[in-house]
Design a protein around this motif. Structure first.
Motif, PDB file in Angstrom:
ATOM      1  N   TRP A  12       0.847  -1.201   0.000  1.00 46.89           N
ATOM      2  CA  TRP A  12       0.000   0.000   0.000  1.00 46.89           C
ATOM      3  C   TRP A  12       0.880   1.248   0.000  1.00 46.89           C
ATOM      4  CZ3 TRP A  12      -5.559   0.360   1.264  1.00 46.89           C
ATOM      5  CH2 TRP A  12      -6.195  -0.885   1.305  1.00 46.89           C
ATOM      6  N   PHE A  13       0.409   2.271  -0.705  1.00 51.14           N
ATOM      7  CA  PHE A  13       1.074   3.580  -0.741  1.00 51.14           C
ATOM      8  C   PHE A  13       0.031   4.621  -0.359  1.00 51.14           C
ATOM      9  CE2 PHE A  13       2.353   7.452  -3.122  1.00 51.14           C
ATOM     10  CZ  PHE A  13       3.624   7.631  -2.596  1.00 51.14           C
ATOM     11  N   VAL A  14       0.213   5.265   0.794  1.00 52.44           N
ATOM     12  CA  VAL A  14      -0.790   6.165   1.359  1.00 52.44           C
ATOM     13  C   VAL A  14      -0.195   7.564   1.512  1.00 52.44           C
ATOM     14  CG1 VAL A  14      -2.383   6.581   3.272  1.00 52.44           C
ATOM     15  CG2 VAL A  14      -1.777   4.216   2.638  1.00 52.44           C
ATOM     16  N   THR A  15      -0.821   8.555   0.911  1.00 51.74           N
ATOM     17  CA  THR A  15      -0.357   9.932   1.069  1.00 51.74           C
ATOM     18  C   THR A  15      -1.125  10.616   2.206  1.00 51.74           C
ATOM     19  OG1 THR A  15      -1.918  10.966  -0.481  1.00 51.74           O
ATOM     20  CG2 THR A  15       0.101  10.021  -1.413  1.00 51.74           C
ATOM     21  N   GLY A  16      -0.517  11.660   2.747  1.00 52.15           N
ATOM     22  CA  GLY A  16      -1.166  12.399   3.827  1.00 52.15           C
ATOM     23  C   GLY A  16      -1.399  11.523   5.045  1.00 52.15           C
ATOM     24  N   ALA A  17      -0.345  10.846   5.511  1.00 52.16           N
ATOM     25  CA  ALA A  17      -0.513   9.802   6.527  1.00 52.16           C
ATOM     26  C   ALA A  17      -0.057  10.199   7.923  1.00 52.16           C
ATOM     27  CB  ALA A  17       0.229   8.543   6.086  1.00 52.16           C
ATOM     28  N   SER A  18       0.183  11.475   8.153  1.00 51.17           N
ATOM     29  CA  SER A  18       0.673  11.877   9.473  1.00 51.17           C
ATOM     30  C   SER A  18      -0.452  12.057  10.484  1.00 51.17           C
ATOM     31  CB  SER A  18       1.474  13.179   9.369  1.00 51.17           C
ATOM     32  OG  SER A  18       0.654  14.236   8.903  1.00 51.17           O
ATOM     33  N   LYS A  19      -1.696  12.105  10.005  1.00 50.51           N
ATOM     34  CA  LYS A  19      -2.840  12.271  10.910  1.00 50.51           C
ATOM     35  C   LYS A  19      -4.120  11.886  10.174  1.00 50.51           C
ATOM     36  CE  LYS A  19      -2.833  17.211   9.738  1.00 50.51           C
ATOM     37  NZ  LYS A  19      -2.724  18.595  10.266  1.00 50.51           N
ATOM     38  N   GLY A  20      -5.215  11.883  10.893  1.00 50.29           N
ATOM     39  CA  GLY A  20      -6.524  11.671  10.287  1.00 50.29           C
ATOM     40  C   GLY A  20      -6.726  10.285   9.695  1.00 50.29           C
ATOM     41  N   GLY A  81       9.497  -4.085  -3.883  1.00 52.54           N
ATOM     42  CA  GLY A  81       9.417  -4.839  -5.127  1.00 52.54           C
ATOM     43  C   GLY A  81       8.230  -4.528  -5.993  1.00 52.54           C
ATOM     44  N   SER A  82       7.252  -3.807  -5.449  1.00 51.21           N
ATOM     45  CA  SER A  82       6.059  -3.451  -6.234  1.00 51.21           C
ATOM     46  C   SER A  82       5.283  -2.384  -5.493  1.00 51.21           C
ATOM     47  CB  SER A  82       5.167  -4.681  -6.456  1.00 51.21           C
ATOM     48  OG  SER A  82       4.559  -5.074  -5.242  1.00 51.21           O
ATOM     49  N   ILE A  83       4.248  -1.898  -6.155  1.00 48.27           N
ATOM     50  CA  ILE A  83       3.264  -1.031  -5.527  1.00 48.27           C
ATOM     51  C   ILE A  83       1.908  -1.532  -6.021  1.00 48.27           C
ATOM     52  CG2 ILE A  83       3.467   0.705  -7.367  1.00 48.27           C
ATOM     53  CD1 ILE A  83       2.901   2.840  -5.229  1.00 48.27           C
ATOM     54  N   ASP A  84       0.999  -1.792  -5.100  1.00 45.72           N
ATOM     55  CA  ASP A  84      -0.256  -2.453  -5.478  1.00 45.72           C
ATOM     56  C   ASP A  84      -1.499  -1.605  -5.239  1.00 45.72           C
ATOM     57  OD1 ASP A  84       0.836  -5.189  -6.133  1.00 45.72           O
ATOM     58  OD2 ASP A  84       1.538  -4.996  -4.067  1.00 45.72           O
ATOM     59  N   ILE A  85      -1.546  -0.935  -4.113  1.00 48.73           N
ATOM     60  CA  ILE A  85      -2.738  -0.155  -3.773  1.00 48.73           C
ATOM     61  C   ILE A  85      -2.315   1.262  -3.417  1.00 48.73           C
ATOM     62  CG2 ILE A  85      -4.744   0.048  -2.270  1.00 48.73           C
ATOM     63  CD1 ILE A  85      -4.582  -2.982  -1.861  1.00 48.73           C
ATOM     64  N   VAL A  86      -2.844   2.215  -4.157  1.00 52.88           N
ATOM     65  CA  VAL A  86      -2.517   3.630  -3.976  1.00 52.88           C
ATOM     66  C   VAL A  86      -3.700   4.333  -3.325  1.00 52.88           C
ATOM     67  CG1 VAL A  86      -2.022   5.791  -5.185  1.00 52.88           C
ATOM     68  CG2 VAL A  86      -0.970   3.647  -5.963  1.00 52.88           C
ATOM     69  N   VAL A  87      -3.431   5.079  -2.273  1.00 50.79           N
ATOM     70  CA  VAL A  87      -4.485   5.846  -1.599  1.00 50.79           C
ATOM     71  C   VAL A  87      -4.111   7.321  -1.641  1.00 50.79           C
ATOM     72  CG1 VAL A  87      -5.835   6.166   0.501  1.00 50.79           C
ATOM     73  CG2 VAL A  87      -4.955   3.886  -0.080  1.00 50.79           C
ATOM     74  N   ASN A  88      -4.774   8.062  -2.507  1.00 52.76           N
ATOM     75  CA  ASN A  88      -4.558   9.507  -2.610  1.00 52.76           C
ATOM     76  C   ASN A  88      -5.394  10.203  -1.545  1.00 52.76           C
ATOM     77  OD1 ASN A  88      -2.682  10.224  -4.727  1.00 52.76           O
ATOM     78  ND2 ASN A  88      -4.124   9.293  -6.162  1.00 52.76           N
ATOM     79  N   ASN A  89      -4.774  10.386  -0.382  1.00 58.87           N
ATOM     80  CA  ASN A  89      -5.489  10.908   0.777  1.00 58.87           C
ATOM     81  C   ASN A  89      -5.082  12.339   1.135  1.00 58.87           C
ATOM     82  OD1 ASN A  89      -7.016  10.613   3.415  1.00 58.87           O
ATOM     83  ND2 ASN A  89      -4.941  10.893   4.197  1.00 58.87           N
ATOM     84  N   ALA A  90      -3.903  12.783   0.720  1.00 59.56           N
ATOM     85  CA  ALA A  90      -3.419  14.109   1.105  1.00 59.56           C
ATOM     86  C   ALA A  90      -4.353  15.204   0.589  1.00 59.56           C
ATOM     87  CB  ALA A  90      -2.008  14.327   0.572  1.00 59.56           C
ATOM     88  N   GLY A  91      -4.648  16.160   1.437  1.00 57.72           N
ATOM     89  CA  GLY A  91      -5.503  17.270   1.033  1.00 57.72           C
ATOM     90  C   GLY A  91      -5.843  18.136   2.235  1.00 57.72           C
TER      91      GLY A  91
END
Length: 285
Positions: A12-20, A81-91
């Motif tokens: 998983w790749f999650v943006t905006g992950a420092s809170k919320g 080795g890969s990236i499978d699930i992207v979560v565009n959460n930053a905002g």
């Protein structure tokens, strides 16, 4: 080639992950054994909150910088080795009536909420296409479907924009076996409306009493009293990622359905009341 993985082997790749929502999602994913890369403008804030973990890659990333985003995604693939699930959460939410917000305030909100996720998609898509598998979650807002909140027009417009390109993205990625889900969260009890997260207009105009009323309602009444639990949202994301045919549109929250149904009724009524005029433009021979 098509990559087939066990569920908890997915990266998983999650943006905006420092809170919320982002922070709660990362913690739940790690607890369930997933490999997780997460980004924030300040890497240390994630480390302080989440700690160190062999399956956790915290990254400093400015979502508005395509160079930063490319570098971060390359680091994820190098490590896992890969990236499978992207979560565009930053905002973030920019409050203010349309007239009173400056050009810079508007552009900053679009840079983070609209162009930032596009940077992520642009750089993650080549990996997802090549492996012919993956899932992109774009986190909009109920304000990306319902926009009639005074003082939230610009924020809502950023989420409407995300909704528009996500619908197209879903069609574009489908031939490669990549799922795309647009998530419209209602009000979740996070720090999203805290004073250090939300932006208020630099030069408010006194005449906009309605904008100040809605602004005060959100900052003083709704904040801290939101009806939805972000930890339960994390469970929802994981369940959606397991679905064989996940939805393109997903409304999330106990408050979401009423707002959606109200908007749908408004549109249906607007169409029905003027249907004759709507269709009056047809070319007749």
């Amino acid at each position: 080639m098509t990559t087939t993985k066990q569920q908890n082997e997915k990266v998983w790749f999650v943006t905006g992950a420092s809170k919320g929502l982002g922070a709660d999602l990362v913690q739940r994913l790690l607890a369930e054994g997933y490999k997780v890369a997460a980004t924030s403008r300040k890497k240390q804030s994630m480390v302080d909150l989440i700690g160190e973990h062999e399956n956790f890659l915290p990254l400093t990333m400015d979502v508005t910088s395509n160079h930063d985003v490319k570098k971060a995604i390359d680091q994820v693939v190098d490590k896992f080795g890969s990236i499978d699930i992207v979560v565009n959460n930053a905002g973030y939410s920019q409050i203010g009536a349309i007239e009173e917000l400056t050009d810079a305030e508007v552009k900053n909100n679009f840079n983070v909420n609209v162009f930032g996720p596009l940077n992520v998609i642009r750089n993650a898509a080549p990996y997802l296409r090549k492996q012919r598998a993956g899932h992109i979650f774009n986190i909009a807002s109920i304000g990306g479907f319902v926009g009639d909140f005074a003082a939230f027009g610009i924020y809502c417009s950023t989420k409407f924009a995300m909704a528009g390109y996500t619908e197209a993205l879903a069609v574009e990625m489908q031939p490669f076996g990549v799922h795309t889900t647009l998530v419209y969260p209602g009000y979740f009890r996070t720090t999203f409306l805290d004073k250090d997260s939300v932006m208020v207009p630099a030069s408010p105009i006194e005449a906009y009493a309605n904008a100040r009323e809605v602004e005060a309602q959100h900052l003083k009444e709704i904040n801290g009293n939101q009806p939805n639990d972000p930890k339960k949202a994390a469970e929802v994301f994981i369940e959606l990622s397991k679905q064989e045919t996940p939805p393109v549109h997903f409304f999330m929250g106990i408050d979401a359905a009423a707002l959606v149904n109200s908007k749908v009724r408004t549109i249906e009524l607007a169409l029905a009341n003027n249907l004759k005029l709507t269709e009056s433009t047809a070319i007749t021979e």
